[in-house]
Design an enzyme around this catalytic site. Structure first.
Site, short mmCIF file in Angstrom:
data_model
loop_
_atom_site.label_atom_id
_atom_site.label_comp_id
_atom_site.label_asym_id
_atom_site.label_seq_id
_atom_site.Cartn_x
_atom_site.Cartn_y
_atom_site.Cartn_z
N SER A 40 6.59 -9.74 7.99
CA SER A 40 6.28 -8.33 8.25
C SER A 40 6.99 -7.37 7.31
O SER A 40 6.55 -6.23 7.14
CB SER A 40 6.65 -7.98 9.70
OG SER A 40 8.02 -8.25 9.94
N ASP A 329 11.77 0.85 13.30
CA ASP A 329 11.55 0.41 14.68
C ASP A 329 12.67 -0.56 15.05
O ASP A 329 13.71 -0.61 14.40
CB ASP A 329 10.15 -0.19 14.87
CG ASP A 329 9.92 -1.46 14.05
OD1 ASP A 329 10.90 -2.07 13.57
OD2 ASP A 329 8.75 -1.87 13.91
N HIS A 332 12.39 -3.39 11.91
CA HIS A 332 12.00 -3.14 10.52
C HIS A 332 12.65 -1.91 9.90
O HIS A 332 12.94 -0.94 10.59
CB HIS A 332 10.48 -3.02 10.43
CG HIS A 332 9.76 -4.19 10.97
ND1 HIS A 332 9.19 -4.22 12.24
CD2 HIS A 332 9.52 -5.42 10.43
CE1 HIS A 332 8.64 -5.40 12.45
NE2 HIS A 332 8.81 -6.15 11.37
#
Length: 366
Positions: A40, A329, A332
């Site tokens: 991600s 978040d 991340h």
């Protein structure tokens, strides 16, 4: 019709040669293309095209709220650019190459692959197929997608042109965090066994890419996993999980040794290993020096440390200054943190966090 295809093939081959020589490219990239494999931290939209309700996706606000030119969610787990974008910019491109599944859906895979590259990165992906099984594109499948891309490239531009392009292209890899997050290893023996399995699969993937023509590998190690808000919130004091950080550092050390071994066995292989742990360590010890006001909380989230609500959503609470936070978040990085991370990877000075060379030196390898 066959003659027309032949002419098209010659034109594409000529284009590839021009880009590879960096003589006609407007932005004059230092490499002809960039191919991205990972999780991600590098995903630019592949997961938006995966089926299933449990697939992690960054396809809603407030992801992308600061994305340059258009404040929309782009599939990046960031408020704007992610680290793949900034690395691409250092290499001379506008941003990261587009996601493989996006390119396939638009029937634009080969033009992109020949002139910019492709991103196969997928949120939740691991080195092991069992990591986030069914909800991501594991590393092994990303390699297979690259193999399919290469075959299509050769059908259009010819094997020789593609071979030369790939040999000079930049292969960016960043994966392993999800494997460590989801591991149940607790004893020293279990951790060593985990390292052995992960490194075996990781080096096999790199070897497969090498056999297919890749020569330049920029590898980003796992970050201080014990310091992300999602982990800190589990501690009553909000402190980092030292045990998890030790596992992350041990994996990076093992990977460093494995890459050095590969370089000795595979002729012309060049690599740079970026130590994410070292890059972030100074931020945690002296956040003000980098302009941060928070290194432990999510800018977009809810509850304690902004980490109790999971991913960033349109119902989350936003911090006032997005650039003042390390984390966007609960897991991340913010766009600003990604920018500083890429800067560190290309730094060739005394603060270098890469080995044996920087990403910039790797890109310039001939």
């Amino acid at each position: 019709m066959k003659g027309g295809l032949f002419v098209v093939g010659l034109l594409v081959a000529a284009l590839v040669g021009a880009v590879a020589a960096s003589t006609e490219a407007v932005r004059r990239p230092v490499v002809p293309a960039m191919f991205v494999l990972g999780d991600s931290t590098l995903d630019v939209g592949n997961n938006n095209h995966l089926p299933g309700k449990d697939v992690p996706r960054a396809n809603q606000p407030f992801y992308g709220v600061d994305f340059p030119g258009s404040a929309i969610a782009t599939g990046r787990f960031s408020n704007g650019y992610n680290i793949a974008d900034f690395i691409a910019r250092y290499l001379g491109f506008e941003k990261s190459p587009l996601a493989y599944l996006v390119l396939k859906s638009r029937n634009y895979l080969i033009p992109s692959a020949l002139t910019r590259g492709v991103s196969y990165a997928s949120a939740g992906a691991g080195i092991l197929d069992s990591t986030s099984a069914g909800n991501s594109i594991p590393l092994s499948k990303q390699v297979r997608y690259f193999a399919a891309t290469k075959a299509e490239m050769e059908a259009v531009a010819g094997r020789g042109n593609v071979s030369r392009l790939l040999a000079r292209s930049f292969f960016l890899l960043g994966v392993g965090s999800n494997d460590l997050f989801q591991s149940t290893a607790t004893t020293q023996g279990d951790v060593i066994a985990l390292y052995t399995t992960l490194i075996s699969n990781y080096t096999a993937a790199i070897n497969d890419l090498y056999v297919m023509g890749a020569r330049k590998f920029g590898v980003i190690s796992v970050s201080p996993l014990g310091c992300v808000p999602a982990v800190r919130v589990l501690n009553v004091t909000g402190a980092c999980n030292d045990a998890m950080n030790q596992i992350a550092m041990g994996f990076t050390a093992t990977l460093k040794s494995a890459l050095a071994g590969l370089a000795q066995k595979l002729p012309c292989l060049a690599y740079s290993l970026g130590d994410s742990f070292a890059a972030l360590e100074t931020n945690f010890s002296n956040p003000q020096a980098a302009g941060y006001v928070s290194v432990d909380s999510a800018c977009c989230g809810s509850g304690r440390l902004g980490a109790e609500g999971g991913y960033c959503t349109r119902n989350s609470k936003l911090c006032a200054d997005h650039d003042a936070y390390v984390y966007w978040d609960w897991i991340h990085a913010t766009q600003r943190a990604a920018e500083l991370g890429a800067q560190a990877l290309f730094n060739e000075g005394p603060a270098q966090v890469t080995a044996p060379i920087s990403f910039g030196q790797l890109a310039d390898e001939r």
